[in-house]
Design a protein around this motif. Structure first.
Motif, mmCIF file in Angstrom:
data_model
loop_
_atom_site.group_PDB
_atom_site.id
_atom_site.type_symbol
_atom_site.label_atom_id
_atom_site.label_comp_id
_atom_site.label_asym_id
_atom_site.label_seq_id
_atom_site.Cartn_x
_atom_site.Cartn_y
_atom_site.Cartn_z
ATOM 1 N N SER A 14 18.662 28.722 -3.976
ATOM 2 C CA SER A 14 18.801 28.046 -2.686
ATOM 3 C C SER A 14 19.094 26.568 -2.888
ATOM 4 C CB SER A 14 17.517 28.209 -1.870
ATOM 5 O OG SER A 14 16.475 27.466 -2.478
ATOM 6 N N ARG A 15 19.506 25.918 -1.818
ATOM 7 C CA ARG A 15 19.823 24.491 -1.886
ATOM 8 C C ARG A 15 18.585 23.701 -2.311
ATOM 9 N NH1 ARG A 15 22.512 21.730 3.209
ATOM 10 N NH2 ARG A 15 24.129 23.163 2.550
ATOM 11 N N ARG A 16 17.430 24.098 -1.801
ATOM 12 C CA ARG A 16 16.191 23.399 -2.151
ATOM 13 C C ARG A 16 15.881 23.543 -3.639
ATOM 14 N NH1 ARG A 16 10.347 24.754 0.534
ATOM 15 N NH2 ARG A 16 9.156 23.255 -0.658
ATOM 16 N N ASN A 17 16.057 24.743 -4.184
ATOM 17 C CA ASN A 17 15.794 24.952 -5.609
ATOM 18 C C ASN A 17 16.782 24.178 -6.471
ATOM 19 O OD1 ASN A 17 13.618 26.556 -5.073
ATOM 20 N ND2 ASN A 17 14.736 28.465 -5.265
ATOM 21 N N ARG A 18 18.037 24.101 -6.034
ATOM 22 C CA ARG A 18 19.022 23.322 -6.801
ATOM 23 C C ARG A 18 18.661 21.844 -6.776
ATOM 24 N NH1 ARG A 18 22.824 26.651 -3.977
ATOM 25 N NH2 ARG A 18 23.337 24.855 -2.704
ATOM 26 N N ALA A 19 18.196 21.348 -5.620
ATOM 27 C CA ALA A 19 17.796 19.950 -5.513
ATOM 28 C C ALA A 19 16.589 19.664 -6.401
ATOM 29 C CB ALA A 19 17.490 19.596 -4.063
ATOM 30 N N LEU A 20 15.639 20.593 -6.418
ATOM 31 C CA LEU A 20 14.471 20.406 -7.276
ATOM 32 C C LEU A 20 14.849 20.426 -8.754
ATOM 33 C CD1 LEU A 20 11.746 22.513 -5.450
ATOM 34 C CD2 LEU A 20 11.862 20.040 -5.665
ATOM 35 N N ALA A 21 15.813 21.245 -9.112
ATOM 36 C CA ALA A 21 16.241 21.307 -10.511
ATOM 37 C C ALA A 21 16.984 20.036 -10.919
ATOM 38 C CB ALA A 21 17.121 22.534 -10.730
ATOM 39 N N ALA A 22 17.719 19.424 -9.987
ATOM 40 C CA ALA A 22 18.481 18.209 -10.296
ATOM 41 C C ALA A 22 17.619 16.959 -10.219
ATOM 42 C CB ALA A 22 19.665 18.090 -9.342
ATOM 43 N N GLN A 93 5.641 22.956 -8.020
ATOM 44 C CA GLN A 93 4.485 23.822 -8.229
ATOM 45 C C GLN A 93 4.304 24.787 -7.063
ATOM 46 O OE1 GLN A 93 1.212 21.176 -8.942
ATOM 47 N NE2 GLN A 93 1.723 20.906 -11.100
ATOM 48 N N LEU A 94 4.528 24.323 -5.844
ATOM 49 C CA LEU A 94 4.421 25.218 -4.686
ATOM 50 C C LEU A 94 5.469 26.324 -4.754
ATOM 51 C CD1 LEU A 94 3.739 22.681 -1.793
ATOM 52 C CD2 LEU A 94 2.148 24.346 -2.775
ATOM 53 N N ASN A 95 6.690 25.968 -5.159
ATOM 54 C CA ASN A 95 7.741 26.988 -5.311
ATOM 55 C C ASN A 95 7.377 27.993 -6.394
ATOM 56 O OD1 ASN A 95 9.319 25.992 -3.296
ATOM 57 N ND2 ASN A 95 10.749 24.932 -4.625
ATOM 58 N N ALA A 96 6.852 27.499 -7.514
ATOM 59 C CA ALA A 96 6.466 28.402 -8.606
ATOM 60 C C ALA A 96 5.327 29.321 -8.166
ATOM 61 C CB ALA A 96 6.058 27.594 -9.836
ATOM 62 N N ALA A 98 4.665 30.292 -5.071
ATOM 63 C CA ALA A 98 5.203 31.265 -4.119
ATOM 64 C C ALA A 98 5.968 32.362 -4.850
ATOM 65 C CB ALA A 98 6.110 30.565 -3.110
ATOM 66 N N GLU A 99 6.741 31.994 -5.855
ATOM 67 C CA GLU A 99 7.475 32.982 -6.649
ATOM 68 C C GLU A 99 6.508 33.912 -7.391
ATOM 69 O OE1 GLU A 99 10.538 35.143 -8.125
ATOM 70 O OE2 GLU A 99 10.662 33.562 -6.617
ATOM 71 N N ALA A 100 5.431 33.343 -7.930
ATOM 72 C CA ALA A 100 4.432 34.165 -8.627
ATOM 73 C C ALA A 100 3.765 35.143 -7.662
ATOM 74 C CB ALA A 100 3.389 33.266 -9.291
ATOM 75 N N ARG A 101 3.488 34.676 -6.434
ATOM 76 C CA ARG A 101 2.895 35.588 -5.441
ATOM 77 C C ARG A 101 3.858 36.715 -5.094
ATOM 78 N NH1 ARG A 101 0.824 30.825 -3.303
ATOM 79 N NH2 ARG A 101 2.555 30.591 -1.833
ATOM 80 N N ARG A 102 5.149 36.393 -4.938
ATOM 81 C CA ARG A 102 6.129 37.440 -4.628
ATOM 82 C C ARG A 102 6.216 38.450 -5.773
ATOM 83 N NH1 ARG A 102 8.881 33.062 -2.254
ATOM 84 N NH2 ARG A 102 10.032 32.638 -4.166
ATOM 85 N N GLU A 103 6.228 37.969 -7.008
ATOM 86 C CA GLU A 103 6.288 38.880 -8.157
ATOM 87 C C GLU A 103 5.037 39.740 -8.244
ATOM 88 O OE1 GLU A 103 7.186 36.990 -11.863
ATOM 89 O OE2 GLU A 103 8.895 35.920 -11.033
ATOM 90 N N ALA A 104 3.876 39.142 -7.992
ATOM 91 C CA ALA A 104 2.627 39.909 -8.037
ATOM 92 C C ALA A 104 2.619 40.997 -6.964
ATOM 93 C CB ALA A 104 1.426 38.977 -7.865
ATOM 94 N N GLU A 105 3.110 40.669 -5.782
ATOM 95 C CA GLU A 105 3.168 41.664 -4.706
ATOM 96 C C GLU A 105 4.132 42.800 -5.067
ATOM 97 O OE1 GLU A 105 2.408 43.669 -1.227
ATOM 98 O OE2 GLU A 105 1.295 42.050 -2.181
ATOM 99 N N THR A 106 5.263 42.453 -5.661
ATOM 100 C CA THR A 106 6.229 43.472 -6.083
ATOM 101 C C THR A 106 5.617 44.372 -7.152
ATOM 102 O OG1 THR A 106 8.053 41.974 -5.596
ATOM 103 C CG2 THR A 106 8.521 43.820 -7.062
ATOM 104 N N LEU A 107 4.939 43.770 -8.120
ATOM 105 C CA LEU A 107 4.296 44.567 -9.172
ATOM 106 C C LEU A 107 3.201 45.464 -8.597
ATOM 107 C CD1 LEU A 107 4.053 41.950 -12.052
ATOM 108 C CD2 LEU A 107 5.569 43.924 -11.919
ATOM 109 N N ARG A 108 2.444 44.944 -7.622
ATOM 110 C CA ARG A 108 1.389 45.750 -7.009
ATOM 111 C C ARG A 108 1.982 46.951 -6.279
ATOM 112 N NH1 ARG A 108 -0.534 46.839 -2.395
ATOM 113 N NH2 ARG A 108 0.758 45.350 -1.264
ATOM 114 N N GLN A 109 3.077 46.721 -5.553
ATOM 115 C CA GLN A 109 3.717 47.820 -4.829
ATOM 116 C C GLN A 109 4.278 48.855 -5.798
ATOM 117 O OE1 GLN A 109 6.551 45.872 -2.312
ATOM 118 N NE2 GLN A 109 5.034 45.331 -0.762
ATOM 119 N N GLU A 110 4.870 48.399 -6.905
ATOM 120 C CA GLU A 110 5.393 49.345 -7.902
ATOM 121 C C GLU A 110 4.267 50.150 -8.527
ATOM 122 O OE1 GLU A 110 7.612 46.971 -10.630
ATOM 123 O OE2 GLU A 110 9.262 46.669 -9.238
#
Length: 192
Positions: A14-22, A93-96, A98-110
């Motif tokens: 996303s634009r926000r992630n690109r801005a954070l990376a730059a 850190q907030l983005n990381a 949130a990404e970790a929570r999404r991955e954990a939820e995906t792993l839990r569902q799997e």
């Protein structure tokens, strides 16, 4: 020949992630520009101090002014860059997180999807045992009261209904059977 691409398509950030990376590079460029300005001003002061005739008091006063100037410019600028860097670090850190929570939820569902068939099979085994026990009690209560036999027969029927629902849930988890291929075009009778 394989039709799959040689590389997996990665989602576009996303634009926000690109801005954070730059951001670290922008922060570094600002700091370098600030220190470049300080070096330029220092060289100019050195030229003025050497042109002042080398008197110690005049040169000392110029360098004192230079120190105040740099302290007044670089100090607040570095403070501002530090606050901006801190804010951007918190956003990263907030983005990381949130990404970790999404991955954990995906792993839990799997994990739930993988464990569901085993759970249903264990439930079927338990229901089978309960039905066998109910059949045994019905057989044992054969000559006794009708009410007692009816109670065990009702329990057995409830277990059978639950077993049918469990079988249906287990069948719903199975992958669908492949569709049958249409009949070959050459097998139809020619028109007269």
């Amino acid at each position: 020949m394989s039709t799959t691409p040689s590389h997996a398509a990665l989602p576009r950030p996303s634009r926000r992630n690109r801005a954070l990376a730059a951001f670290p590079w922008v922060l570094l460029a600002c700091a370098l520009a600030l220190f470049g300005f300080a070096a330029y001003v220092a060289l100019r002061y050195a030229q003025v101090a050497s042109g002042a005739g080398g008197s110690g008091a005049a040169a000392s006063g110029l360098w004192g002014q230079f120190g105040f100037l740099m302290g007044g410019i670089i100090g607040p600028a570095l403070g501002f860059l530090t606050v901006v860097a801190l804010a951007m670090t918190l956003l990263m850190q907030l983005n990381a997180a949130a990404e970790a929570r999404r991955e954990a939820e995906t792993l839990r569902q799997e994990a739930e999807q993988r464990a569901r068939p085993a759970f249903l099979e264990a439930k079927l085994a338990a229901l089978s045992t309960l039905i066998n026990a109910a059949n045994h009690e019905i057989y044992r209560a054969g000559g006794t009261t009708v009410e007692q036999r009816q109670v065990w027969d009702d329990r057995k029927n409830a277990f059978l209904v639950e077993m049918d629902a469990t079988f249906a849930a287990l069948r719903a988890l199975e992958p669908p059977a492949p569709a049958e291929l249409p009949a070959a075009a050459g097998t139809t009778a020619p028109a007269a």
